[in-house]
Design a protein around this motif. Structure first.
Motif, PDB file in Angstrom:
ATOM      1  N   CYS A   1     -51.926  -5.927  55.493  1.00  0.00           N
ATOM      2  CA  CYS A   1     -51.268  -4.956  56.575  1.00  0.00           C
ATOM      3  C   CYS A   1     -52.852  -4.474  57.122  1.00  0.00           C
ATOM      4  O   CYS A   1     -51.859  -4.164  58.552  1.00  0.00           O
ATOM      5  CB  CYS A   1     -51.070  -3.954  55.832  1.00  0.00           C
ATOM      6  N   MET A   2     -54.093  -4.761  57.545  1.00  0.00           N
ATOM      7  CA  MET A   2     -55.050  -4.392  57.968  1.00  0.00           C
ATOM      8  C   MET A   2     -54.589  -6.018  59.160  1.00  0.00           C
ATOM      9  O   MET A   2     -55.300  -5.877  60.390  1.00  0.00           O
ATOM     10  CB  MET A   2     -56.527  -4.480  58.034  1.00  0.00           C
TER      11      MET A   2
ATOM     12  N   HIS B   1     -48.439   0.791  49.441  1.00  0.00           N
ATOM     13  CA  HIS B   1     -48.275   1.267  51.183  1.00  0.00           C
ATOM     14  C   HIS B   1     -47.300   0.170  52.369  1.00  0.00           C
ATOM     15  O   HIS B   1     -46.124   0.705  52.580  1.00  0.00           O
ATOM     16  CB  HIS B   1     -49.294   1.092  51.909  1.00  0.00           C
ATOM     17  N   HIS B   2     -47.432  -0.310  52.075  1.00  0.00           N
ATOM     18  CA  HIS B   2     -46.789  -1.283  53.529  1.00  0.00           C
ATOM     19  C   HIS B   2     -45.915  -2.433  52.416  1.00  0.00           C
ATOM     20  O   HIS B   2     -45.385  -3.348  53.172  1.00  0.00           O
ATOM     21  CB  HIS B   2     -47.594  -2.193  54.380  1.00  0.00           C
TER      22      HIS B   2
ATOM     23  N   MET C   1     -62.323  -5.580  51.743  1.00  0.00           N
ATOM     24  CA  MET C   1     -62.742  -4.367  51.251  1.00  0.00           C
ATOM     25  C   MET C   1     -63.699  -3.965  49.425  1.00  0.00           C
ATOM     26  O   MET C   1     -63.108  -4.969  49.523  1.00  0.00           O
ATOM     27  CB  MET C   1     -61.277  -3.269  50.882  1.00  0.00           C
TER      28      MET C   1
ATOM     29  N   ILE D   1     -53.055   0.045  44.498  1.00  0.00           N
ATOM     30  CA  ILE D   1     -54.027   0.699  46.013  1.00  0.00           C
ATOM     31  C   ILE D   1     -55.931  -0.342  45.429  1.00  0.00           C
ATOM     32  O   ILE D   1     -55.808   0.017  44.399  1.00  0.00           O
ATOM     33  CB  ILE D   1     -53.876   1.945  46.372  1.00  0.00           C
ATOM     34  N   GLN D   2     -56.354  -0.071  45.861  1.00  0.00           N
ATOM     35  CA  GLN D   2     -57.061  -1.505  45.135  1.00  0.00           C
ATOM     36  C   GLN D   2     -58.292  -0.566  44.793  1.00  0.00           C
ATOM     37  O   GLN D   2     -58.489  -1.684  43.626  1.00  0.00           O
ATOM     38  CB  GLN D   2     -57.779  -2.026  46.053  1.00  0.00           C
ATOM     39  N   GLU D   3     -58.418   0.425  44.725  1.00  0.00           N
ATOM     40  CA  GLU D   3     -59.292   1.450  44.029  1.00  0.00           C
ATOM     41  C   GLU D   3     -58.527   1.554  42.682  1.00  0.00           C
ATOM     42  O   GLU D   3     -59.298   1.578  41.729  1.00  0.00           O
ATOM     43  CB  GLU D   3     -59.015   3.424  44.668  1.00  0.00           C
TER      44      GLU D   3
HETATM   45  N1  LIG Z   1     -57.809   3.134  50.501  1.00  0.00           N
HETATM   46  C1  LIG Z   1     -56.949   2.298  50.852  1.00  0.00           C
HETATM   47  N2  LIG Z   1     -56.019   1.973  51.537  1.00  0.00           N
HETATM   48  C2  LIG Z   1     -54.989   1.277  51.555  1.00  0.00           C
HETATM   49  C3  LIG Z   1     -55.268   0.441  50.848  1.00  0.00           C
HETATM   50  N3  LIG Z   1     -53.672  -0.619  50.950  1.00  0.00           N
HETATM   51  C4  LIG Z   1     -53.528  -0.106  52.308  1.00  0.00           C
HETATM   52  N4  LIG Z   1     -54.089   0.775  52.584  1.00  0.00           N
HETATM   53  C5  LIG Z   1     -54.661   1.894  53.809  1.00  0.00           C
HETATM   54  O1  LIG Z   1     -53.580   2.826  53.604  1.00  0.00           O
HETATM   55  C6  LIG Z   1     -53.049   3.867  54.616  1.00  0.00           C
HETATM   56  C7  LIG Z   1     -51.564   3.756  55.008  1.00  0.00           C
HETATM   57  O2  LIG Z   1     -51.717   4.965  56.242  1.00  0.00           O
HETATM   58  P1  LIG Z   1     -50.649   5.315  57.087  1.00  0.00           P
HETATM   59  O3  LIG Z   1     -51.022   6.162  58.157  1.00  0.00           O
HETATM   60  O4  LIG Z   1     -49.195   6.544  56.085  1.00  0.00           O
HETATM   61  O5  LIG Z   1     -49.468   4.159  58.139  1.00  0.00           O
HETATM   62  P2  LIG Z   1     -49.971   2.820  58.772  1.00  0.00           P
HETATM   63  O6  LIG Z   1     -49.123   4.167  60.416  1.00  0.00           O
HETATM   64  O7  LIG Z   1     -48.796   1.773  58.534  1.00  0.00           O
HETATM   65  O8  LIG Z   1     -51.234   3.080  59.151  1.00  0.00           O
HETATM   66  P3  LIG Z   1     -51.916   1.557  59.342  1.00  0.00           P
HETATM   67  O9  LIG Z   1     -52.324   0.399  59.054  1.00  0.00           O
HETATM   68  O10 LIG Z   1     -53.049   2.128  60.318  1.00  0.00           O
HETATM   69  O11 LIG Z   1     -51.117   1.424  60.617  1.00  0.00           O
HETATM   70  C8  LIG Z   1     -53.375   2.579  55.482  1.00  0.00           C
HETATM   71  O12 LIG Z   1     -55.268   3.418  56.248  1.00  0.00           O
HETATM   72  C9  LIG Z   1     -54.115   1.289  55.058  1.00  0.00           C
HETATM   73  O13 LIG Z   1     -55.102   0.401  55.026  1.00  0.00           O
HETATM   74  C10 LIG Z   1     -55.610   0.804  49.355  1.00  0.00           C
HETATM   75  O14 LIG Z   1     -55.548  -0.608  49.232  1.00  0.00           O
HETATM   76  N5  LIG Z   1     -56.747   1.450  49.555  1.00  0.00           N
END
Ligand SMILES: Nc1nc2c(ncn2[C@@H]2O[C@H](COP(=O)(O)OP(=O)(O)OP(=O)(O)O)[C@@H](O)[C@H]2O)c(=O)[nH]1
Ligand SMILES: [Zn+2]
Length: 178
Positions: free
Chosen positions: A141-142, A72-73, A154, A110-112
């Protein structure tokens, strides 16, 4: 890739300053390395290291360090992977389990999905009675951005075959992990 990095970095800083001159080239090389899983196949990584064995006791390889990139990031998630399997006529070379983890981790993930892909690959390769995989990781990213939580992690698991159907097998795995 080098061109793309030059564009990204150039949008925030002066690409002609000495410290950044070679950065697009280096960054492209680094990205190529940390996503090299796309260039690998299971066959190549395992290199035929499957050995006949009568052992049907659980094998666990724990604390395999793991570096991946969230899809995602495109930021790292970093942690540990624990793998267990119940052999069925053959065992796999110990290092190959870590190589399989790396092959799937060195992609956008993604981790899953990473957890499931590792479990399914080992199941398919070894024809085991069952495979269990647990990954615990921290997601940059968190931590570095977004919700900015530094201490959360996680945990994901994938349980196949006897690890799914037999509670005693699953419990033995979790107990041996400690
Ligand atoms: N289930 C899961 N989620 C992930 C993983 N890596 C990142 N994410 C999540 O992917 C999501 C993407 O959400 P979006 O709302 O589209 O992106 P965003 O605005 O950057 O979200 P925030 O991180 O909450 O700021 C976020 O909640 C991330 O924490 C992963 O490995 N597994
Ligand atoms: Zn992310």
């Amino acid at each position: 890739m080098k061109q793309a990095y030059a564009e990204i970095i150039g949008s925030r800083d002066d690409l002609s300053r000495p410290g950044l001159l070679d950065t697009p080239k280096r960054a492209a090389k680094a990205f190529d390395f940390i996503t090299r899983g796309y260039d690998q196949s299971l066959e190549e990584v395992v290199n035929g290291a499957l050995f006949p064995s009568d052992s049907n006791e659980m094998v666990i390889v724990k604390d395999i360090e793991l570096y991946s990139l969230c899809e995602h990031h495109v930021l790292p998630f970093v942690g540990k992977c624990h793998v267990a399997y119940l052999p069925s006529g053959q065992v796999i070379g110990l290092s190959k389990i870590a190589r399989i983890v790396d092959m799937f981790a060195r992609r956008l993930q993604i981790q899953e999905n990473l957890t499931t892909e590792v479990a399914e690959a080992i199941m398919k390769l070894t024809n085991a009675h069952g495979v269990g995989v647990i990954i615990e990781a921290r997601h940059f990213c968190m931590m570095m951005r977004g919700v900015e939580k530094q201490n959360s992690s996680m945990k994901t698991s994938a349980m196949l075959g006897e690890f799914r159907s037999n509670q005693a097998t699953r419990s033995e795995f979790l107990t041996l992990l400690g």
